[in-house]
Scaffold this motif. Structure first.
Motif, short mmCIF file in Angstrom:
data_model
loop_
_atom_site.label_atom_id
_atom_site.label_comp_id
_atom_site.label_asym_id
_atom_site.label_seq_id
_atom_site.Cartn_x
_atom_site.Cartn_y
_atom_site.Cartn_z
N SER A 9 0.81 -1.22 0.00
CA SER A 9 0.00 0.00 0.00
C SER A 9 0.85 1.28 0.00
N SER A 10 2.15 1.16 0.24
CA SER A 10 3.01 2.35 0.19
C SER A 10 3.38 2.74 -1.24
N HIS A 11 2.90 1.96 -2.22
CA HIS A 11 3.15 2.24 -3.64
C HIS A 11 1.82 2.40 -4.38
N HIS A 12 1.87 3.12 -5.49
CA HIS A 12 0.69 3.25 -6.35
C HIS A 12 0.75 2.15 -7.41
N TRP A 13 -0.36 1.43 -7.60
CA TRP A 13 -0.41 0.31 -8.53
C TRP A 13 -1.33 0.61 -9.70
N GLY A 14 -0.88 0.22 -10.86
CA GLY A 14 -1.67 0.34 -12.08
C GLY A 14 -1.87 -1.03 -12.68
N TYR A 15 -2.56 -1.07 -13.79
CA TYR A 15 -2.86 -2.33 -14.46
C TYR A 15 -2.21 -2.32 -15.84
N SER A 16 -1.50 -3.40 -16.17
CA SER A 16 -0.88 -3.50 -17.49
C SER A 16 -0.77 -4.97 -17.90
N ALA A 17 -1.38 -5.31 -19.02
CA ALA A 17 -1.27 -6.64 -19.62
C ALA A 17 -1.58 -7.78 -18.65
N GLY A 18 -2.58 -7.60 -17.81
CA GLY A 18 -2.99 -8.65 -16.89
C GLY A 18 -2.31 -8.64 -15.54
N ALA B 292 -0.71 -6.36 -12.00
CA ALA B 292 -0.66 -5.14 -11.20
C ALA B 292 0.80 -4.69 -11.24
N CYS B 293 1.04 -3.42 -11.62
CA CYS B 293 2.41 -2.91 -11.78
C CYS B 293 2.56 -1.57 -11.07
N SER B 294 3.79 -1.30 -10.65
CA SER B 294 4.10 -0.02 -10.03
C SER B 294 5.46 0.44 -10.53
N GLU B 295 5.67 1.75 -10.55
CA GLU B 295 6.96 2.28 -10.96
C GLU B 295 7.82 2.48 -9.72
N MET B 296 9.00 1.86 -9.73
CA MET B 296 9.95 1.97 -8.63
C MET B 296 11.34 2.13 -9.22
N TYR C 108 9.30 -0.31 -14.10
CA TYR C 108 8.03 -0.92 -13.72
C TYR C 108 8.28 -2.30 -13.14
N ILE C 109 7.56 -2.61 -12.08
CA ILE C 109 7.70 -3.91 -11.43
C ILE C 109 6.30 -4.48 -11.18
N GLY C 110 6.16 -5.76 -11.44
CA GLY C 110 4.89 -6.43 -11.20
C GLY C 110 4.72 -6.70 -9.71
N LEU C 111 3.48 -6.73 -9.26
CA LEU C 111 3.19 -7.03 -7.86
C LEU C 111 3.80 -8.37 -7.45
#
Length: 182
Positions: A40-49, A51-55, A59-62
């Motif tokens: 929850s300390s990161h913002h997650w988006g959706y890409s190609a199936g 959950a991803c976040s920029e770190m 980009y890194i998958g959940l």
């Protein structure tokens, strides 16, 4: 990645991450509740199936993030969803693997019936012979085996035996092993 809304809710030891995109499309992922603070300390988006976040400008998958914070992950490793469901990010469903193993566990779509295929990957009606079925498998990038059978079930059993032999726990149709006594 477009901005999206993140919402969390819980059920016993599972945390659900709901990602709502700007077009109001919603995707729900779940993971072990013990990782809620870190996730929850990161913002997650959706890409190609996924959950991803920029770190760190990447980009890194959940699923990769969860393995990194819980295991001895080495850059270059791959993370596999054992059940093939990218929304299931429970630690019990994730494993470190090679790229080749990850590809083996991909749940590919079989060839449609109208093109001579059936519901089993690697088994199809043989167009060269009437009333025959072909089982085939590719492994180690180039090697492959194929065999023709008069009976579809025999072709299916052969394909599944090859999967077990060459792919083991990464066999894409391992859920069929008990059904065919493999």
């Amino acid at each position: 990645m477009k901005k999206s809304l993140n919402k969390y809710y819980f059920d016993k030891e599972v945390c659900f991450l709901e990602i709502t995109r700007t077009n109001l499309e919603t995707h729900t992922f779940f993971f072990d509740k013990k990782f809620y603070e870190q996730v929850s300390s990161h913002h997650w988006g959706y890409s190609a199936g996924y959950a991803c976040s920029e770190m760190n400008n990447k980009y890194i998958g959940l699923h990769v993030f969860l393995i990194k914070i819980s295991n001895n992950f080495i850059e270059g490793d791959f993370v596999d969803h054992i059940d093939g469901n990218t929304k299931n990010n429970l630690l019990s469903n994730l494993r470190i693997c090679t790229h080749q193993e990850n590809c083996r566990n991909t749940h590919k779509r079989p060839m449609p019936n109208h093109l001579g295929g059936n519901k089993i990957i690697g088994v199809r009606k043989d167009p060269r012979c009437a009333n025959s079925w072909r089982a085939q498998i590719y492994y180690d990038k180039k090697k492959h085996k194929e065999k023709t059978f008069r009976d579809e079930k025999e072709a299916i059993i052969q394909r599944l035996k090859w999967e077990k032999e060459f792919f083991g726990e990464f066999a894409p149709q391992r859920f069929l092993f008990p059904l065919y006594n493999i």
